[in-house]
Structure formats: C-alpha cells, structure tokens
Design a protein around this motif. Structure first.
Motif, PDB file in Angstrom:
ATOM      1  N   MET A 240       0.785  -0.704   0.198  1.00  0.00           N
ATOM      2  CA  MET A 240       0.110  -0.345   0.163  1.00  0.00           C
ATOM      3  C   MET A 240       0.929   0.853  -0.019  1.00  0.00           C
ATOM      4  O   MET A 240       1.605   1.100   0.815  1.00  0.00           O
ATOM      5  CB  MET A 240      -1.008  -0.255   1.623  1.00  0.00           C
ATOM      6  N   ALA A 241       0.692   2.106  -0.592  1.00  0.00           N
ATOM      7  CA  ALA A 241       1.463   3.297  -0.856  1.00  0.00           C
ATOM      8  C   ALA A 241       0.833   4.175  -0.147  1.00  0.00           C
ATOM      9  O   ALA A 241      -0.014   4.672   0.249  1.00  0.00           O
ATOM     10  CB  ALA A 241       0.837   3.929  -2.153  1.00  0.00           C
ATOM     11  N   ASP A 242       1.957   5.040   0.777  1.00  0.00           N
ATOM     12  CA  ASP A 242       1.900   5.581   1.553  1.00  0.00           C
ATOM     13  C   ASP A 242       1.357   7.022   0.850  1.00  0.00           C
ATOM     14  O   ASP A 242       0.890   7.191  -0.035  1.00  0.00           O
ATOM     15  CB  ASP A 242       3.535   6.919   2.338  1.00  0.00           C
ATOM     16  N   GLY A 243       0.496   7.629   1.164  1.00  0.00           N
ATOM     17  CA  GLY A 243      -1.181   9.335   1.237  1.00  0.00           C
ATOM     18  C   GLY A 243      -1.938   9.260   1.254  1.00  0.00           C
ATOM     19  O   GLY A 243      -2.906   8.411   1.578  1.00  0.00           O
ATOM     20  N   VAL A 244      -2.427  10.372   1.358  1.00  0.00           N
ATOM     21  CA  VAL A 244      -3.818   9.998   2.263  1.00  0.00           C
ATOM     22  C   VAL A 244      -4.790  11.245   1.438  1.00  0.00           C
ATOM     23  O   VAL A 244      -4.038  11.974   0.901  1.00  0.00           O
ATOM     24  CB  VAL A 244      -3.703  11.233   4.110  1.00  0.00           C
ATOM     25  N   LEU A 245      -5.980  10.692   0.776  1.00  0.00           N
ATOM     26  CA  LEU A 245      -6.868  10.915  -0.269  1.00  0.00           C
ATOM     27  C   LEU A 245      -7.395  12.131   1.375  1.00  0.00           C
ATOM     28  O   LEU A 245      -8.032  11.686   2.346  1.00  0.00           O
ATOM     29  CB  LEU A 245      -8.033  10.478  -0.773  1.00  0.00           C
ATOM     30  N   LEU A 246      -7.364  14.068   0.648  1.00  0.00           N
ATOM     31  CA  LEU A 246      -8.082  15.211   2.184  1.00  0.00           C
ATOM     32  C   LEU A 246      -9.883  14.987   0.987  1.00  0.00           C
ATOM     33  O   LEU A 246      -9.488  15.484  -0.163  1.00  0.00           O
ATOM     34  CB  LEU A 246      -7.468  16.227   1.049  1.00  0.00           C
ATOM     35  N   ASP A 247     -10.689  14.729   2.493  1.00  0.00           N
ATOM     36  CA  ASP A 247     -12.181  15.018   2.046  1.00  0.00           C
ATOM     37  C   ASP A 247     -12.107  15.757   2.431  1.00  0.00           C
ATOM     38  O   ASP A 247     -11.705  17.296   2.711  1.00  0.00           O
ATOM     39  CB  ASP A 247     -12.877  14.209   2.957  1.00  0.00           C
ATOM     40  N   THR A 248     -13.796  16.763   1.175  1.00  0.00           N
ATOM     41  CA  THR A 248     -13.867  18.250   0.559  1.00  0.00           C
ATOM     42  C   THR A 248     -13.904  18.662   2.999  1.00  0.00           C
ATOM     43  O   THR A 248     -14.015  20.044   3.392  1.00  0.00           O
ATOM     44  CB  THR A 248     -15.949  18.174   0.342  1.00  0.00           C
ATOM     45  N   SER A 249     -14.628  17.902   3.311  1.00  0.00           N
ATOM     46  CA  SER A 249     -15.008  17.962   5.522  1.00  0.00           C
ATOM     47  C   SER A 249     -13.489  18.332   5.875  1.00  0.00           C
ATOM     48  O   SER A 249     -13.729  19.429   6.594  1.00  0.00           O
ATOM     49  CB  SER A 249     -15.746  17.178   5.796  1.00  0.00           C
ATOM     50  N   PHE A 250     -12.291  17.842   5.437  1.00  0.00           N
ATOM     51  CA  PHE A 250     -11.271  18.199   5.743  1.00  0.00           C
ATOM     52  C   PHE A 250     -10.856  19.484   5.520  1.00  0.00           C
ATOM     53  O   PHE A 250     -10.464  19.946   5.735  1.00  0.00           O
ATOM     54  CB  PHE A 250     -10.070  16.526   6.160  1.00  0.00           C
ATOM     55  N   LEU A 251     -10.881  19.569   4.153  1.00  0.00           N
ATOM     56  CA  LEU A 251     -10.637  21.063   3.515  1.00  0.00           C
ATOM     57  C   LEU A 251     -11.404  22.171   4.376  1.00  0.00           C
ATOM     58  O   LEU A 251     -10.684  23.512   4.287  1.00  0.00           O
ATOM     59  CB  LEU A 251     -10.702  20.593   1.565  1.00  0.00           C
TER      60      LEU A 251
END
Length: 171
Positions: free
Chosen positions: A1-12
């Motif tokens: 599994m690659a490192d990395g985080v997907l930023l959700d709209t609510s996070f933004l």
C-alpha cells in the motif's frame, strides 16, 4: 500500500475555517503530513465540492498533489457498488456517489488513508468496505483528535509528554 492520504472536502473546510469545531485537529494533521513527507492528494471531486463555497485557490495547493478522476478511478468506484448503501444511510444519492468516487479513487491509486470530518457517511462507508475487505484504505476522522498511531504499524499511541516518572522513596 502506498503512503498517501486523500483529503476529503469536509477536512478541507475544517482546515481553512477557524470557526469549525475540528479546525485545530485538521491543522495538526496537515502539519504532520507535511513534516513527515506524507503525500496529500486533492481529488478533483473534493476540489469541485470545496470550490462551490470557497475558491480552491485558497488552499495551499503547492503542498498537495492534484488527483484527477479518471477511468481507472471510475471503474474502482463502480466495483465498490454504492447502491448497497442507498436508502440505508440518510445520505443524498449525489453525496453517496461522490463519497464512493473518492473511495474508488483511493483504491485505484493505492492510497493508505482518507481523512474526513464526515463520520456519518464517508468514514462509515470506508470502514464498512475495509471490514468487507473490498477496500484497503483506512479512514481517519477529525472527531477522534490528532493521533499519530494511525501511521504507526504497531498502532502505538503517543505518550503524554507531561507525565512525570514515578518517584521512589527509600525505606
């Protein structure tokens, strides 16, 4: 599994709005991702949602990798089959579809994490799909506060730096 985080709209939204309940936690995670070199991915889906209320150019785009939604993402999203959750969540069909597009994108790009303030849908869907082994991506919710244990293979939580060691007394 690659490192990395997907930023959700609510996070933004929480990240940029100091009046939001989880603003400080979002800022902590953002700083942690930056300092640890964890790639932050901004889906064009989340960018479009965010831009409906505030310019996406207000985000620190130089710290994010813009992730266009493409055919492979669409196929992974379809395989996750959002229709299984339709009518059971109280989430509108459009919001449900967007959440599954984000999760499909995370799967197609082999992202380790998605971070959200949304505990009633995106977080829940991600964890349900993980439990079914349909999605390896882990969801992080801002509601839980900042905790580095999400990124520690052993799940080790931080110890409070203010704890004093036990004192011993000589008899």
């Amino acid at each position: 599994m690659a490192d990395g985080v997907l930023l959700d709209t609510s996070f933004l939204i929480s990240f940029v709005d100091p009046t939001r309940k989880h603003h400080a936690v979002a800022v902590q995670f953002f700083r942690y991702f930056s300092s640890e070199g964890i790639p932050m991915f901004l889906s064009t889906i989340a960018a479009a949602e965010f831009h409906q209320r505030q310019s996406v150019e207000d985000l620190p785009l130089d710290a994010m990798i813009v992730l266009p939604f493409n055919l492979a993402d669409a196929m992974r999203a379809a395989e996750l089959d959002f229709t299984r959750f339709k009518g059971t969540t109280g989430v509108t069909r459009d919001a449900l579809k967007d959440d599954f597009k984000l999760l499909g994108q995370a799967k197609a790009n082999d992202l380790a994490y998605v971070i959200t303030e949304d505990t009633s849908s995106l977080y829940k869907f991600c964890e349900d799909l993980r439990a079914q082994r349909a999605l390896p991506t882990r969801a992080i919710k801002l509601e839980g506060g900042f905790d580095k244990s999400h990124f520690d293979p052993a799940g080790q939580h931080d110890f409070d730096a203010g704890l004093e060691p036990p004192t011993t007394t000589n008899p």
